[in-house]
Design a protein around this motif. Structure first.
Motif, PDB file in Angstrom:
ATOM      1  N   GLN A   1       0.833  -1.191   0.000  1.00 17.14           N
ATOM      2  CA  GLN A   1       0.000   0.000   0.000  1.00 17.14           C
ATOM      3  C   GLN A   1       0.875   1.251   0.000  1.00 17.14           C
ATOM      4  O   GLN A   1       2.045   1.206   0.407  1.00 17.14           O
ATOM      5  CB  GLN A   1      -0.902   0.005   1.229  1.00 17.14           C
ATOM      6  N   PRO A   2       0.333   2.358  -0.442  1.00 18.67           N
ATOM      7  CA  PRO A   2       1.091   3.618  -0.362  1.00 18.67           C
ATOM      8  C   PRO A   2       1.557   3.867   1.064  1.00 18.67           C
ATOM      9  O   PRO A   2       0.816   3.630   2.017  1.00 18.67           O
ATOM     10  CB  PRO A   2       0.066   4.654  -0.811  1.00 18.67           C
TER      11      PRO A   2
ATOM     12  N   LYS B   1       5.166   5.268  -3.052  1.00 18.36           N
ATOM     13  CA  LYS B   1       4.089   6.012  -3.691  1.00 18.36           C
ATOM     14  C   LYS B   1       3.555   5.224  -4.880  1.00 18.36           C
ATOM     15  O   LYS B   1       4.231   4.332  -5.401  1.00 18.36           O
ATOM     16  CB  LYS B   1       4.607   7.372  -4.158  1.00 18.36           C
ATOM     17  N   LEU B   2       2.372   5.584  -5.314  1.00 17.25           N
ATOM     18  CA  LEU B   2       1.781   4.914  -6.464  1.00 17.25           C
ATOM     19  C   LEU B   2       2.717   4.950  -7.664  1.00 17.25           C
ATOM     20  O   LEU B   2       2.821   3.972  -8.416  1.00 17.25           O
ATOM     21  CB  LEU B   2       0.452   5.568  -6.818  1.00 17.25           C
TER      22      LEU B   2
ATOM     23  N   VAL C   1       2.562  -0.658  -6.076  1.00 17.27           N
ATOM     24  CA  VAL C   1       2.057   0.146  -4.963  1.00 17.27           C
ATOM     25  C   VAL C   1       0.602   0.473  -5.275  1.00 17.27           C
ATOM     26  O   VAL C   1       0.304   1.160  -6.252  1.00 17.27           O
ATOM     27  CB  VAL C   1       2.868   1.436  -4.770  1.00 17.27           C
ATOM     28  N   SER C   2      -0.272  -0.047  -4.459  1.00 19.69           N
ATOM     29  CA  SER C   2      -1.693   0.084  -4.747  1.00 19.69           C
ATOM     30  C   SER C   2      -2.490   0.121  -3.452  1.00 19.69           C
ATOM     31  O   SER C   2      -2.175  -0.582  -2.499  1.00 19.69           O
ATOM     32  CB  SER C   2      -2.157  -1.086  -5.623  1.00 19.69           C
ATOM     33  N   SER C   3      -3.528   0.944  -3.451  1.00 16.27           N
ATOM     34  CA  SER C   3      -4.398   1.001  -2.290  1.00 16.27           C
ATOM     35  C   SER C   3      -5.578   0.046  -2.483  1.00 16.27           C
ATOM     36  O   SER C   3      -6.425  -0.063  -1.604  1.00 16.27           O
ATOM     37  CB  SER C   3      -4.892   2.438  -2.081  1.00 16.27           C
TER      38      SER C   3
END
Length: 120
Positions: free
Chosen positions: A11-12, A85-86, A118-120
């Motif tokens: 996740q970020p 970061k994304l 990187v993903s939420s």
């Protein structure tokens, strides 16, 4: 030949540690660099460490978040990535060149890469 590992989905704000393992180093090649390539984008240099003097270099967008280090005994170069970061999403590669100032085209012994998402 280098072998990259450590990629994952996070996740970020998360962290990952990538490793670049080498069976040996090329005589006269002192720069070990980490690169990344995001979908649809060109490969870019992220960080580099000099085996001769230990100097390090970073892409501006990762300064303060990524740290490159070497373990001479294990023939590995690691990339600690914090506050991800994304836009850090990419396949990460390592390679070597005579020095960190060499252009991307001078780097060789590319590995297969390790994927960082990187993903939420």
């Amino acid at each position: 030949q280098f072998v990259e590992s450590g990629g994952d989905t996070v996740q970020p704000g998360g962290s990952l540690r990538l490793s670049c393992a080498a069976s040996g180093f090329i005589r006269g090649y002192y720069g070990i660099g980490w690169f990344r390539q995001a979908p649809g984008k060109e490969r870019e240099a992220v960080s580099c460490i000099s085996l001769s003097d230990g100097s390090t270099h970073y892409l501006d967008s990762v300064k303060g978040r990524f740290t490159i280090s070497r373990d001479n005994a294990r023939n590995t170069v690691s990339l600690q990535m914090n506050s991800l970061k994304l836009e850090d999403t990419a396949v990460y590669y390592c390679a070597t060149a005579p020095g960190c100032a060499n252009s991307l085209s001078s780097f060789r012994s590319w590995g297969q890469g390790t994927r960082v998402t990187v993903s939420s």
